[in-house]
Design an enzyme around this catalytic site. Sequence first.
Site, PDB file in Angstrom:
ATOM      1  N   GLY A  55       0.929  -1.089  -0.002  1.00 27.07           N
ATOM      2  CA  GLY A  55       0.009   0.163   0.036  1.00 27.07           C
ATOM      3  C   GLY A  55       0.850   1.347  -0.096  1.00 27.07           C
ATOM      4  O   GLY A  55       2.063   1.265  -0.241  1.00 27.07           O
ATOM      5  N   ASN A  56       0.153   2.350   0.255  1.00 24.94           N
ATOM      6  CA  ASN A  56       1.017   3.708   0.420  1.00 24.94           C
ATOM      7  C   ASN A  56       0.405   4.609   1.044  1.00 24.94           C
ATOM      8  O   ASN A  56      -0.658   4.006   1.709  1.00 24.94           O
ATOM      9  CB  ASN A  56       1.129   4.502  -1.272  1.00 24.94           C
ATOM     10  CG  ASN A  56      -0.234   4.553  -1.586  1.00 24.94           C
ATOM     11  OD1 ASN A  56      -0.770   5.713  -1.180  1.00 24.94           O
ATOM     12  ND2 ASN A  56      -0.514   3.990  -2.745  1.00 24.94           N
TER      13      ASN A  56
END
Length: 420
Positions: free
Chosen positions: A217-218
């Site tokens: 993810g980020n």
Amino acid sequence: MSALAGRRIVLGVTGGIAAYKAVEVCRRLVDAGAHVIPVLSSGAQRFVGETTFSTLASEPVVRSLWDIGVDEPVPGRHTSPIPHTRLGQTADLILVCPATARLIGTYAAGISSDLLTATLIATTAPVVICPAMHTEMWDHPAVQENLATLQRRGVRVVPPSEGRLAGGDHGRGRLAEPSTILDVVHGVLTPPSLAGVRVLVTAGGTREPIDPVRFIGNRSSGKQGHALADEAAARGADVHLVTTVDRAAAAGVRCTRVDTAQEMHDVVLGELGATDVVVMAAAVADFRPVGVADDKIKKDAGVPTVRLEPTPDILAAIGQRRRGDQVVVGFAAETSSVREHARSKLERKGADLIVANDVAAPSVGFEHDTNQVVVLVRDPAAETGVREVEVPLQSKRAVAAAVLDVVETLRNDRRVPPTR
Ligand code: CTP
């Protein structure tokens, strides 16, 4: 520009436990650039301190028809021998938060029993009221009929939600959330400049699964994308928000919840033909694991190797399939050489504008409530073929407003006819 910037808002606070939440509403209005004049009823003064509002608002608290400093003017204080008409005449909007059953009844009956009710009766400005009371009172036919009367006269009512009430009770009657109240205020004060325009916004960071419990993810919070969707809705657009985050959107925004880049790609490309403006604010992962493990990867099997493959580039795909009358907005979150990278993305991805920010700068980008961007607009008339619009550090909602101003200018320059 934010619809609230420089607008005079009289914030009427009446006596209920929810009065403490009006403090947050006051702060958010001021943060959005509004000029807030708090008017506290005598009941409100039992729940919240005058000093709190005087400190946060743009002017000191006004309490009664008689306390205006005519004899001894206080610097900054609204001084007038007829404050109820002056406040009402100069307001761009009157917000009553919270509104008790008593205030609603008095206002509906046209009785001016104190400064706030006198101001409400003496104004032609739009009025928004936010009821908060116990469920039994909310359900009482007198309250409901009074609200219906006010709504018939054009008063906007922000309905209370269900939840915990004073004294440990539970039910409908809880003051709406400050963000909902702010959305309504924005909606009332914003001209419907995007009425009938179909706007598709993506928000949040995609999650690319590795196994049933892990993902790549980020740090995107989705706040900027959601602010764009809310602002477009306030301007009357028909908004579809494709988001990876569980965050409430403004009333009227159609939401589709997705996780992966592929899911986002499929929804966005599926809707592209029926869209006038696309805003790719999402932080889309560039790579995803090749195949997802069916079971949780166990530690005792040793350090795994996760092989990656590229995800579809949604913005680039839009750039290839777009119509000329559509406006396509991309984002560029950079940590260095912001303009250079953004300019190359503008060219590579077939967007009309790129909203670029330096996410390494303080108070900017991921997770923050504020942002500072430079908008690069494709412009054949500019010497370099690209025009720049600097948007200084401010709330993400105000940045959203600035970006949509650029979109509207572009549509007007092209003279895009209204869609419906
Ligand atoms: N974007 C997209 N699909 C992807 C990656 C990015 O649609 N697979 C979009 C983003 O939503 C954004 C723009 O492309 O509007 C730029 O995204 P960014 O991550 O800044 O750029 P990348 O193209 O991924 O390039 P790099 O990671 O090298 O900066």
